[in-house]
Design a protein around this motif. Structure first.
Motif, short mmCIF file in Angstrom:
data_model
loop_
_atom_site.label_atom_id
_atom_site.label_comp_id
_atom_site.label_asym_id
_atom_site.label_seq_id
_atom_site.Cartn_x
_atom_site.Cartn_y
_atom_site.Cartn_z
N ILE A 135 0.84 -1.21 0.00
CA ILE A 135 0.00 0.00 0.00
C ILE A 135 0.87 1.26 0.00
O ILE A 135 0.55 2.26 -0.66
N ALA A 136 1.99 1.21 0.73
CA ALA A 136 2.91 2.36 0.73
C ALA A 136 3.37 2.64 -0.70
O ALA A 136 3.42 3.80 -1.13
N HIS A 137 3.68 1.59 -1.46
CA HIS A 137 4.11 1.78 -2.85
C HIS A 137 2.98 2.36 -3.70
O HIS A 137 3.22 3.22 -4.55
N LEU A 138 1.76 1.89 -3.46
CA LEU A 138 0.63 2.42 -4.24
C LEU A 138 0.45 3.92 -3.94
O LEU A 138 0.24 4.73 -4.85
N ILE A 139 0.54 4.28 -2.65
CA ILE A 139 0.40 5.70 -2.27
C ILE A 139 1.50 6.52 -2.95
O ILE A 139 1.24 7.58 -3.53
N ASP A 140 2.70 6.01 -2.88
CA ASP A 140 3.84 6.72 -3.48
C ASP A 140 3.64 6.91 -4.99
O ASP A 140 3.87 7.99 -5.53
N ASP A 141 3.18 5.85 -5.66
CA ASP A 141 2.93 5.94 -7.11
C ASP A 141 1.94 7.06 -7.42
O ASP A 141 2.13 7.84 -8.36
N VAL A 142 0.86 7.13 -6.62
CA VAL A 142 -0.16 8.16 -6.88
C VAL A 142 0.40 9.55 -6.61
O VAL A 142 0.20 10.48 -7.40
N LEU A 143 1.11 9.70 -5.49
CA LEU A 143 1.60 11.04 -5.15
C LEU A 143 2.67 11.52 -6.12
O LEU A 143 2.84 12.71 -6.34
N LYS A 144 3.37 10.58 -6.73
CA LYS A 144 4.38 10.96 -7.73
C LYS A 144 3.74 11.32 -9.07
O LYS A 144 4.32 12.04 -9.87
N ASN A 145 2.57 10.73 -9.33
CA ASN A 145 1.92 10.91 -10.64
C ASN A 145 0.48 11.39 -10.46
O ASN A 145 -0.44 10.84 -11.06
N SER A 146 0.31 12.39 -9.61
CA SER A 146 -1.05 12.73 -9.17
C SER A 146 -1.94 13.26 -10.29
O SER A 146 -3.16 13.22 -10.17
N THR A 147 -1.35 13.75 -11.38
CA THR A 147 -2.21 14.28 -12.44
C THR A 147 -2.39 13.27 -13.58
O THR A 147 -3.09 13.55 -14.55
N SER A 148 -1.78 12.12 -13.47
CA SER A 148 -1.87 11.14 -14.56
C SER A 148 -3.04 10.17 -14.36
O SER A 148 -3.03 9.35 -13.43
#
Ligand SMILES: Cc1ncc(COP(=O)(O)O)c(C=O)c1O
Length: 413
Positions: free
Chosen positions: A374-387
């Protein structure tokens, strides 16, 4: 059959059920109540008027309701080692209102953690009853560590001589030292109110120290870590029993929600089982695992981690506000709430942080391994929040993960 009699509402209910089942639920104040708790909450006690208390009701026909409420009271006392329990408050806010009403006079000084640092609305928001009827004296977290600063709390108490000090928060990720609060309260002759709404389940399961030996009064919601129905309780020393009971009824409320009181009794029984301690301990293990995985990914946590069920992520180093982060995560099937960080330059509607909690994911059986994912999923979203593409990819992964931990599979159709 709501599905046949009111299909419009039923369709929406089914969508909400799919959201709760399929999403990654990280709102620290939410949980999944058991089917037994929900059955009690939606049962025939909905129909009964029971103004008053067991043995002293204003309506007839309360012989069985009296026994149910008495069992709820006894279980609450046993669970927390309290001398007195009132199980009637409709909500955490009304429990706090009743506690103040019982022990304070209008205009008295009430001291609690400043709201933008973690206090609740009922601890002194100017437009809330608490801010209107009492003189609010805020205390603060240490400016460097963002931890409770007991020396400074003692100094403010000495200067201001409050009538009541509140310990207990909406957002504080570290252990609270209730003995220190007792000492400070005694040094100025103040009452100590512990609002354990957030951590009640941890306390019941032995994963956080119990305030009962120290507090004059304890208020708590029953629907957060405690995993019961919506509503609240007030625990107190015997010497305050009459004042508290009178403050709830007839002071603030009329007929108690006996359906919710029955559901509270069922939830307290669940919390008295040995397995509840495993659940409480796992909530904390999961929170620590999530906190350390997020930190390893370069995310910033206020206080650097957690001792309990929640944590505060400062999202500024990802170029985001709390609101943007919450919205982006929502779009990827991850639910959390925006939250101010200490000295937040943003307004409470925007904020610079998000609050994450592990009670609901723990209830559905997730452990430390899932927290890593889940930490990785959160990180992915926060890094690519507009995609949109990145969010849709995370959403698929979130759904695949939650599908392995069904929560209400027997209730779905
Ligand atoms: C510390 C604390 N006290 C009281 C409350 C109020 O509970 P309710 O929403 O049931 O009024 C909350 C709810 O978030 C809370 O976090």
């Amino acid at each position: 059959m709501i599905s046949e009699n009111d299909p419009k509402i039923w369709e929406l209910y089914k969508k909400e059920m799919a959201r709760q089942e399929g999403g990654i639920q990280l709102i620290a104040s939410e949980n999944y109540a058991s089917p037994d708790v929900m059955a009690a909450s939606g049962g025939i006690l909905t129909n009964k008027y029971s103004e008053g208390y067991p043995g002293k009701r204003y309506y007839g026909g309360n012989e069985f309701v009296d026994s149910i409420e008495t069992i709820a009271i006894e279980r609450a006392k046993k669970l927390f080692g309290a001398e007195h329990a009132n199980v009637q408050p409709h909500s955490g806010s009304s429990a706090n209102m009743a506690a103040y009403y019982a022990l304070l006079e209008r205009g008295d000084k009430l001291m609690g953690l400043s709201l933008d640092e973690g206090g609740h609305l009922t601890h002194g928001l100017p437009v809330n009853f608490s801010g209107k009827y009492y003189e609010i004296i805020p205390y603060h977290l240490n400016a460097q560590t963002h931890l409770l600063d007991y020396d400074s709390i003692a100094e403010i108490a000495d200067e201001q001589q409050p009538k009541m000090i509140i310990a207990g928060y909406t957002m504080y990720s570290r252990t609270i030292d209730f003995a220190k609060f007792r000492k400070i309260a005694d040094s100025v002759g103040a009452k100590l109110l512990v609002d354990m709404s957030h951590i009640a389940g941890l306390i019941a399961g032995g994963a956080h120290p119990n305030p009962a030996p120290y507090a004059d009064v304890i208020t708590s919601t029953t629907h957060k870590t405690l995993r019961g129905p919506r509503g609240a309780i007030i625990l107190s020393q015997e010497q305050y029993a009459k004042q508290i009971d009178r403050a709830i009824f007839p002071g603030l409320q009329g007929g108690p929600f006996e359906n919710q009181i029955m559901a509270r009794a069922v939830a307290f029984n669940e919390a008295l089982q040995p397995s509840f301690s495993d659940y409480a301990a796992q909530i904390v293990k999961n929170a620590k695992a999530l906190a350390s995985a997020l930190t390893d990914l370069g995310l910033v946590l206020v206080t650097g981690g957690t001792d309990n069920h929640l944590m505060l992520l400062d999202v500024r180093n990802r170029g985001l506000t709390g609101k943007e982060a919450q919205l982006a995560l929502d779009g990827a099937g991850i639910t959390c709430n925006k939250n101010t960080v200490p000295n937040d330059p943003q307004s409470p509607f925007i904020t610079s942080g998000i609050r994450l909690g592990t009670p609901a994911l723990t209830t559905r059986g997730m452990k430390e391994g899932e927290m890593q994912k889940i930490a990785h999923l959160i990180d992915d979203v926060l890094k690519n929040s507009t995609s949109a593409e990145a969010k849709s990819k995370v959403k698929k992964e979130a759904l695949a993960l939650t599908a392995q931990f069904p929560i209400y599979k027997n209730l779905r159709d």
